[in-house]
Design a protein around this motif. Structure first.
Motif, PDB file in Angstrom:
ATOM      1  N   PHE A 193      -3.558  12.285   9.608  1.00 59.61           N
ATOM      2  CA  PHE A 193      -4.327  11.368   8.774  1.00 59.61           C
ATOM      3  C   PHE A 193      -3.726   9.967   8.784  1.00 59.61           C
ATOM      4  O   PHE A 193      -4.433   8.975   8.978  1.00 59.61           O
ATOM      5  CB  PHE A 193      -4.410  11.894   7.341  1.00 59.61           C
ATOM      6  N   VAL A 194      -2.407   9.881   8.589  1.00 63.65           N
ATOM      7  CA  VAL A 194      -1.756   8.573   8.585  1.00 63.65           C
ATOM      8  C   VAL A 194      -1.907   7.893   9.942  1.00 63.65           C
ATOM      9  O   VAL A 194      -2.175   6.688  10.024  1.00 63.65           O
ATOM     10  CB  VAL A 194      -0.269   8.706   8.199  1.00 63.65           C
ATOM     11  N   ALA A 234      -4.900   0.816   9.283  1.00 69.19           N
ATOM     12  CA  ALA A 234      -3.733   0.178   8.647  1.00 69.19           C
ATOM     13  C   ALA A 234      -2.989   1.257   7.865  1.00 69.19           C
ATOM     14  O   ALA A 234      -3.467   1.722   6.826  1.00 69.19           O
ATOM     15  CB  ALA A 234      -4.165  -0.952   7.720  1.00 69.19           C
ATOM     16  N   SER A 235      -1.845   1.684   8.379  1.00 67.23           N
ATOM     17  CA  SER A 235      -1.096   2.759   7.733  1.00 67.23           C
ATOM     18  C   SER A 235      -0.456   2.258   6.442  1.00 67.23           C
ATOM     19  O   SER A 235      -0.265   1.048   6.275  1.00 67.23           O
ATOM     20  CB  SER A 235      -0.029   3.310   8.674  1.00 67.23           C
ATOM     21  N   PRO A 236      -0.114   3.157   5.534  1.00 67.59           N
ATOM     22  CA  PRO A 236       0.540   2.723   4.293  1.00 67.59           C
ATOM     23  C   PRO A 236       1.917   2.137   4.575  1.00 67.59           C
ATOM     24  O   PRO A 236       2.552   2.454   5.582  1.00 67.59           O
ATOM     25  CB  PRO A 236       0.636   4.020   3.489  1.00 67.59           C
ATOM     26  N   ASP A 237       2.354   1.274   3.678  1.00 63.33           N
ATOM     27  CA  ASP A 237       3.702   0.710   3.803  1.00 63.33           C
ATOM     28  C   ASP A 237       4.756   1.725   3.373  1.00 63.33           C
ATOM     29  O   ASP A 237       5.872   1.725   3.888  1.00 63.33           O
ATOM     30  CB  ASP A 237       3.834  -0.544   2.928  1.00 63.33           C
ATOM     31  N   ALA A 291       8.232  12.485   9.190  1.00 61.06           N
ATOM     32  CA  ALA A 291       9.040  11.369   9.690  1.00 61.06           C
ATOM     33  C   ALA A 291       9.226  11.486  11.200  1.00 61.06           C
ATOM     34  O   ALA A 291       9.186  10.482  11.929  1.00 61.06           O
ATOM     35  CB  ALA A 291      10.390  11.331   8.985  1.00 61.06           C
ATOM     36  N   VAL A 292       9.415  12.709  11.681  1.00 58.97           N
ATOM     37  CA  VAL A 292       9.536  12.935  13.126  1.00 58.97           C
ATOM     38  C   VAL A 292       8.210  12.594  13.812  1.00 58.97           C
ATOM     39  O   VAL A 292       8.165  11.903  14.832  1.00 58.97           O
ATOM     40  CB  VAL A 292       9.947  14.389  13.415  1.00 58.97           C
ATOM     41  N   ASP A 293       7.114  13.091  13.224  1.00 58.80           N
ATOM     42  CA  ASP A 293       5.794  12.842  13.819  1.00 58.80           C
ATOM     43  C   ASP A 293       5.459  11.356  13.871  1.00 58.80           C
ATOM     44  O   ASP A 293       4.848  10.876  14.836  1.00 58.80           O
ATOM     45  CB  ASP A 293       4.705  13.570  13.021  1.00 58.80           C
ATOM     46  N   LEU A 294       5.846  10.616  12.825  1.00 53.26           N
ATOM     47  CA  LEU A 294       5.475   9.203  12.714  1.00 53.26           C
ATOM     48  C   LEU A 294       6.557   8.262  13.240  1.00 53.26           C
ATOM     49  O   LEU A 294       6.423   7.047  13.135  1.00 53.26           O
ATOM     50  CB  LEU A 294       5.159   8.876  11.254  1.00 53.26           C
ATOM     51  N   ASN A 295       7.642   8.852  13.761  1.00 52.56           N
ATOM     52  CA  ASN A 295       8.736   8.067  14.331  1.00 52.56           C
ATOM     53  C   ASN A 295       9.299   7.060  13.326  1.00 52.56           C
ATOM     54  O   ASN A 295       9.435   5.862  13.593  1.00 52.56           O
ATOM     55  CB  ASN A 295       8.278   7.339  15.600  1.00 52.56           C
ATOM     56  N   THR A 296       9.637   7.556  12.165  1.00 53.24           N
ATOM     57  CA  THR A 296      10.221   6.717  11.130  1.00 53.24           C
ATOM     58  C   THR A 296      11.351   7.472  10.454  1.00 53.24           C
ATOM     59  O   THR A 296      11.775   8.522  10.938  1.00 53.24           O
ATOM     60  CB  THR A 296       9.145   6.262  10.115  1.00 53.24           C
ATOM     61  N   GLY A 297      11.876   6.954   9.344  1.00 54.47           N
ATOM     62  CA  GLY A 297      12.997   7.597   8.661  1.00 54.47           C
ATOM     63  C   GLY A 297      12.659   7.954   7.231  1.00 54.47           C
ATOM     64  O   GLY A 297      11.576   7.625   6.724  1.00 54.47           O
ATOM     65  N   VAL A 298      13.593   8.634   6.574  1.00 55.97           N
ATOM     66  CA  VAL A 298      13.402   9.072   5.198  1.00 55.97           C
ATOM     67  C   VAL A 298      14.550   8.565   4.332  1.00 55.97           C
ATOM     68  O   VAL A 298      15.725   8.760   4.671  1.00 55.97           O
ATOM     69  CB  VAL A 298      13.346  10.618   5.096  1.00 55.97           C
ATOM     70  N   LYS A 354       0.851  -1.191   0.000  1.00 55.84           N
ATOM     71  CA  LYS A 354       0.000   0.000   0.000  1.00 55.84           C
ATOM     72  C   LYS A 354       0.887   1.241   0.000  1.00 55.84           C
ATOM     73  O   LYS A 354       1.685   1.448   0.914  1.00 55.84           O
ATOM     74  CB  LYS A 354      -0.906  -0.011   1.228  1.00 55.84           C
ATOM     75  N   THR A 355       0.711   2.080  -1.014  1.00 55.21           N
ATOM     76  CA  THR A 355       1.585   3.239  -1.189  1.00 55.21           C
ATOM     77  C   THR A 355       0.769   4.522  -1.285  1.00 55.21           C
ATOM     78  O   THR A 355      -0.243   4.572  -1.986  1.00 55.21           O
ATOM     79  CB  THR A 355       2.434   3.088  -2.469  1.00 55.21           C
ATOM     80  N   PHE A 356       1.228   5.551  -0.569  1.00 59.79           N
ATOM     81  CA  PHE A 356       0.716   6.907  -0.730  1.00 59.79           C
ATOM     82  C   PHE A 356       1.731   7.692  -1.557  1.00 59.79           C
ATOM     83  O   PHE A 356       2.951   7.540  -1.358  1.00 59.79           O
ATOM     84  CB  PHE A 356       0.547   7.606   0.625  1.00 59.79           C
TER      85      PHE A 356
END
Length: 339
Positions: A78-79, A84-87, A105-112, A2-4
């Motif tokens: 929104f995410v 079920a968040s996008p992959d 990325a900061v808000d969702l605690n992930t990387g870029v 699933k891609t946004f």
């Protein structure tokens, strides 16, 4: 998978790399286009035509001008609200999206994963390819966080064909409008040129000022005469670029000498470009410049110095006087293209 895909635009004009990102997302599976702004119905319609399975629209007067706080807050909220968040969330690479991708990325605690030129997917794992060390090396990297956020290099992926028969109904997204900043106005840049999206680029270097047959107007000192000759030289470069429907680029040496505005600079401290055709005129080929154009699909070099480093990068090299060769090429292309 699933891609946004975030569709980047400025006042309704979509960055072409957004559609390239949409095509990439579609190749991985179901894809949802994200369209933010005010009065964006035409963009949402185009997203369906370019292959989006779903279009998510955040529309509000507060989003008329790009401000990263409400854009990031809206997208992150929104995410986070999804069961079920996008992959994967894909962005074209622009000044706006670099900032937006970093903040979510900061808000969702992930990387870029930034400036990617290739992407491989295996299940929910994504392996991205990107150039490093001034393009001398290519690395493959992964992101362990979820969702994976990536910005793609312009013209690194094919742009899908629009199909006017495709349509759909956009889904509205709740807008988070709070922001600490406001846009009070715009001013035109010194020169409007978009080298990143150009399919053809004709670039000039210090050599464009070295036409001894040109006699500057009386009363000019040495520096003024040099700049005058450079202007005549870049006029020749521009004629060829116009004949090919391309853009005008320049080396750092030409920009530093004041021959042409910085917005035309190709290189490590300028624009990194990937055109179908790159014609280097009077450019020696310093590493700083090669970093910016080495990924062009076809490179043609024109230089009087047969030992110039640019010839090592070129598929076709012409050793000779650019002031004779470039006008001849321009006339030949005009004749061939019926211009």
């Amino acid at each position: 998978m699933k891609t946004f895909v975030y569709i980047d635009h400025f006042k309704g004009e979509v960055q072409p790399a957004s559609w390239e990102a949409l095509g990439l997302g579609k190749s991985l599976g179901a894809v949802s286009a994200l369209v933010f702004g005010s009065g964006v119905d035409a963009i949402a319609k185009a997203a369906f035509e370019y292959g989006a399975d779903e279009v998510l629209v955040a529309e509000d007067a507060a989003l008329l001008d790009f401000r990263v706080e409400p854009y990031a807050a809206t997208l992150s909220a929104f995410v986070s609200s999804l069961s079920a968040s996008p992959d994967l969330i894909l962005f074209p690479t622009t000044a706006r999206t670099r900032e937006l991708a970093a903040m979510i990325a900061v808000d969702l605690n992930t990387g870029v994963l930034t400036d990617i030129s290739a992407l491989e997917a295996s299940g929910n794992e994504v392996v991205a390819t990107r150039p490093i060390y001034e393009g001398k090396l290519i690395e493959k990297t992964v992101c362990s966080g979820k969702p994976i956020i990536a910005t793609i290099r312009g013209r690194a992926f094919p742009k899908p064909e629009a199909d006017a028969s495709k349509s759909g109904t956009a889904t509205k997204v709740e807008v988070k409008a709070d922001a600490l900043t406001e846009v009070t106005g715009y001013s035109a840049s010194e020169s409007a040129v978009n080298l990143g999206d150009a399919g053809v680029i004709v670039s000039g270097g210090r050599g464009v000022s070295n036409n001894p047959s040109l006699q500057p107007p009386a009363g000019m000192d040495e520096k003024q005469a040099e700049l005058w000759r450079a202007q005549q030289g870049f006029a020749i470069i521009t004629d060829l670029a116009n004949a090919l429907g391309g853009a005008v680029g320049a080396s750092r040496a030409a920009v530093d000498a004041g021959y042409i505005p910085y917005s035309h600079q190709v290189g490590q401290t300028g624009k990194v470009v990937t055109p179908d055709l790159y014609i280097a005129c009077g450019i020696s080929g310093a590493i700083q410049h090669l970093v910016g154009m080495r990924n062009a699909k076809l490179v043609v070099a024109i230089n009087k110095d047969s030992d110039a480093p640019i010839f090592k990068q070129a598929r076709y090299g012409v050793v000779g006087d650019l002031f004779q060769i470039v006008p001849a090429l321009t006339e030949a292309f005009k004749k061939k293209l019926g211009k």
